[in-house]
Design a protein around this motif. Sequence first.
Motif, PDB file in Angstrom:
ATOM      1  N   THR A   1       0.894  -1.142   0.188  1.00  0.00           N
ATOM      2  CA  THR A   1      -0.070  -0.064  -0.030  1.00  0.00           C
ATOM      3  C   THR A   1       0.805   1.281  -0.175  1.00  0.00           C
ATOM      4  N   SER A   2       2.253   1.318  -0.109  1.00  0.00           N
ATOM      5  CA  SER A   2       3.083   2.287  -0.276  1.00  0.00           C
ATOM      6  C   SER A   2       2.915   2.884  -1.513  1.00  0.00           C
ATOM      7  N   ALA A   3       3.729   4.028  -1.777  1.00  0.00           N
ATOM      8  CA  ALA A   3       3.505   4.635  -3.077  1.00  0.00           C
ATOM      9  C   ALA A   3       3.725   3.778  -4.331  1.00  0.00           C
ATOM     10  N   PRO A   4       4.844   2.931  -4.302  1.00  0.00           N
ATOM     11  CA  PRO A   4       5.197   2.056  -5.387  1.00  0.00           C
ATOM     12  C   PRO A   4       4.135   0.962  -5.356  1.00  0.00           C
ATOM     13  N   GLY A   5       3.786   0.649  -4.434  1.00  0.00           N
ATOM     14  CA  GLY A   5       2.825  -0.609  -4.325  1.00  0.00           C
ATOM     15  C   GLY A   5       1.282  -0.109  -4.897  1.00  0.00           C
ATOM     16  N   ARG A   6       0.947   1.038  -4.555  1.00  0.00           N
ATOM     17  CA  ARG A   6      -0.412   1.637  -4.920  1.00  0.00           C
ATOM     18  C   ARG A   6      -0.150   1.747  -6.417  1.00  0.00           C
ATOM     19  N   ALA A   7       0.929   2.049  -7.093  1.00  0.00           N
ATOM     20  CA  ALA A   7       0.821   2.200  -8.627  1.00  0.00           C
ATOM     21  C   ALA A   7       0.615   0.892  -9.386  1.00  0.00           C
ATOM     22  N   MET A   8       1.258  -0.172  -8.443  1.00  0.00           N
ATOM     23  CA  MET A   8       1.010  -1.407  -9.054  1.00  0.00           C
ATOM     24  C   MET A   8      -0.300  -2.115  -8.875  1.00  0.00           C
ATOM     25  N   ALA A   9      -0.894  -1.424  -7.690  1.00  0.00           N
ATOM     26  CA  ALA A   9      -2.411  -1.728  -7.428  1.00  0.00           C
ATOM     27  C   ALA A   9      -3.429  -1.345  -8.700  1.00  0.00           C
ATOM     28  N   TYR A  10      -3.118  -0.056  -8.789  1.00  0.00           N
ATOM     29  CA  TYR A  10      -4.038   0.642  -9.740  1.00  0.00           C
ATOM     30  C   TYR A  10      -3.865   0.024 -11.382  1.00  0.00           C
ATOM     31  N   LEU A  11      -2.385  -0.154 -11.532  1.00  0.00           N
ATOM     32  CA  LEU A  11      -2.363  -0.990 -12.881  1.00  0.00           C
ATOM     33  C   LEU A  11      -3.222  -2.434 -12.803  1.00  0.00           C
ATOM     34  N   ALA A  12      -3.007  -3.109 -11.836  1.00  0.00           N
ATOM     35  CA  ALA A  12      -3.874  -4.367 -11.731  1.00  0.00           C
ATOM     36  C   ALA A  12      -5.261  -4.149 -11.855  1.00  0.00           C
ATOM     37  N   CYS A  13      -5.699  -3.235 -11.078  1.00  0.00           N
ATOM     38  CA  CYS A  13      -7.341  -2.872 -11.121  1.00  0.00           C
ATOM     39  C   CYS A  13      -7.508  -2.371 -12.682  1.00  0.00           C
ATOM     40  N   MET A  14      -6.554  -1.559 -13.502  1.00  0.00           N
ATOM     41  CA  MET A  14      -6.872  -1.263 -14.727  1.00  0.00           C
ATOM     42  C   MET A  14      -7.108  -2.529 -15.908  1.00  0.00           C
TER      43      MET A  14
ATOM     44  N   VAL B   1     -10.816  -6.399  -7.473  1.00  0.00           N
ATOM     45  CA  VAL B   1     -10.946  -4.937  -7.356  1.00  0.00           C
ATOM     46  C   VAL B   1     -11.318  -4.500  -6.104  1.00  0.00           C
ATOM     47  N   VAL B   2     -12.584  -5.268  -5.554  1.00  0.00           N
ATOM     48  CA  VAL B   2     -12.926  -4.967  -4.307  1.00  0.00           C
ATOM     49  C   VAL B   2     -11.975  -4.945  -3.173  1.00  0.00           C
ATOM     50  N   PHE B   3     -11.183  -6.076  -3.494  1.00  0.00           N
ATOM     51  CA  PHE B   3     -10.289  -6.647  -2.250  1.00  0.00           C
ATOM     52  C   PHE B   3      -8.967  -5.531  -2.268  1.00  0.00           C
ATOM     53  N   ILE B   4      -8.487  -5.126  -3.655  1.00  0.00           N
ATOM     54  CA  ILE B   4      -7.537  -4.202  -3.675  1.00  0.00           C
ATOM     55  C   ILE B   4      -7.756  -2.864  -3.159  1.00  0.00           C
ATOM     56  N   VAL B   5      -8.795  -2.201  -3.677  1.00  0.00           N
ATOM     57  CA  VAL B   5      -9.447  -1.108  -3.129  1.00  0.00           C
ATOM     58  C   VAL B   5      -9.774  -0.883  -1.846  1.00  0.00           C
ATOM     59  N   THR B   6     -10.358  -1.705  -0.999  1.00  0.00           N
ATOM     60  CA  THR B   6     -10.436  -1.853   0.268  1.00  0.00           C
ATOM     61  C   THR B   6      -9.137  -1.750   0.868  1.00  0.00           C
ATOM     62  N   GLY B   7      -8.050  -2.836   0.552  1.00  0.00           N
ATOM     63  CA  GLY B   7      -7.018  -2.674   0.991  1.00  0.00           C
ATOM     64  C   GLY B   7      -6.226  -1.537   0.971  1.00  0.00           C
ATOM     65  N   LEU B   8      -6.326  -0.699   0.041  1.00  0.00           N
ATOM     66  CA  LEU B   8      -5.650   0.755  -0.187  1.00  0.00           C
ATOM     67  C   LEU B   8      -6.214   1.455   0.897  1.00  0.00           C
ATOM     68  N   LEU B   9      -7.698   1.699   0.855  1.00  0.00           N
ATOM     69  CA  LEU B   9      -8.526   2.538   1.687  1.00  0.00           C
ATOM     70  C   LEU B   9      -8.032   2.039   3.258  1.00  0.00           C
ATOM     71  N   ALA B  10      -8.115   1.003   3.525  1.00  0.00           N
ATOM     72  CA  ALA B  10      -7.712   0.741   4.972  1.00  0.00           C
ATOM     73  C   ALA B  10      -6.310   0.490   5.267  1.00  0.00           C
ATOM     74  N   VAL B  11      -5.444   0.573   4.340  1.00  0.00           N
ATOM     75  CA  VAL B  11      -4.125   0.410   4.269  1.00  0.00           C
ATOM     76  C   VAL B  11      -3.721  -0.876   4.782  1.00  0.00           C
ATOM     77  N   ASP B  12      -4.270  -2.093   4.198  1.00  0.00           N
ATOM     78  CA  ASP B  12      -4.133  -3.373   4.559  1.00  0.00           C
ATOM     79  C   ASP B  12      -3.732  -4.129   3.374  1.00  0.00           C
ATOM     80  N   GLY B  13      -2.242  -4.285   3.404  1.00  0.00           N
ATOM     81  CA  GLY B  13      -1.690  -4.964   2.045  1.00  0.00           C
ATOM     82  C   GLY B  13      -2.080  -6.292   1.915  1.00  0.00           C
ATOM     83  N   LEU B  14      -2.601  -7.058   2.859  1.00  0.00           N
ATOM     84  CA  LEU B  14      -2.989  -8.404   2.676  1.00  0.00           C
ATOM     85  C   LEU B  14      -4.055  -8.488   1.634  1.00  0.00           C
ATOM     86  N   PHE B  15      -5.017  -7.632   1.735  1.00  0.00           N
ATOM     87  CA  PHE B  15      -6.155  -7.661   0.766  1.00  0.00           C
ATOM     88  C   PHE B  15      -5.754  -7.469  -0.449  1.00  0.00           C
ATOM     89  N   VAL B  16      -5.016  -6.634  -0.808  1.00  0.00           N
ATOM     90  CA  VAL B  16      -4.146  -5.944  -1.980  1.00  0.00           C
ATOM     91  C   VAL B  16      -3.610  -7.316  -2.492  1.00  0.00           C
TER      92      VAL B  16
END
Length: 198
Positions: free
Chosen positions: A123-136, A159-174
């Motif tokens: 859920t850090s900056a590089p991790g978030r970019a990867m998460a956005y790419l995965a959702c895309m 996408v539900v799991f990834i986005v909620t993980g980002l909102l809650a800062v829970d990398g396990l859900f991502v």
Amino acid sequence: MADGGHYVRDILDQLDELSGRDKISVGDVVEAFGPTAFLPLLLVPALLVTSPLSGIPLFSSLCGITIGLISSQLFIQRQSLWLPGFLWKRTVRGQRLHEGIVKSRSLADWVDRHLGDRLHAFTSAPGRAMAYLACMVAGFAMPFLELVPFSSSLLGLSVVFIVTGLLAVDGLFVLLGYCIIALASMIPVFVFTGLLSA
């Protein structure tokens, strides 16, 4: 949960406030959440595509395109959401929206109940970019998998799991979201292999 928040349920409840109308457009949803609320807006079509609404012809495709467009704008760090007119004006009946939200509440409550404070690298900056790419990738894949059973709903769940993980800062859900994308990618392979061997 680390802070006691109800991320998914709160978003569903806010969306349900619109369902009293006869018809709700995508534009109505964007205006209700605000054009800068990218993550909540990304969560909405992801949740809906996991509901019985996904049975409406082309609904999964439209949700997927919406997910892809929102994710791509998160990836390039756009400040305000833009959607094309054909998506902005798409509508769903209020009663059908409400029914879909009701069906999604058990998933929302389960996710909210199991969120924690874990694996911050995802859920850090590089991790978030990867998460956005995965959702895309998940979103833009949905129109191509419209006729493959369960694939769009699984991608929506990822996408539900990834986005909620980002909102809650829970990398396990991502991370769980990534695993579901990998699982969903195998479904069309098995389907087409079965068709070829039939």
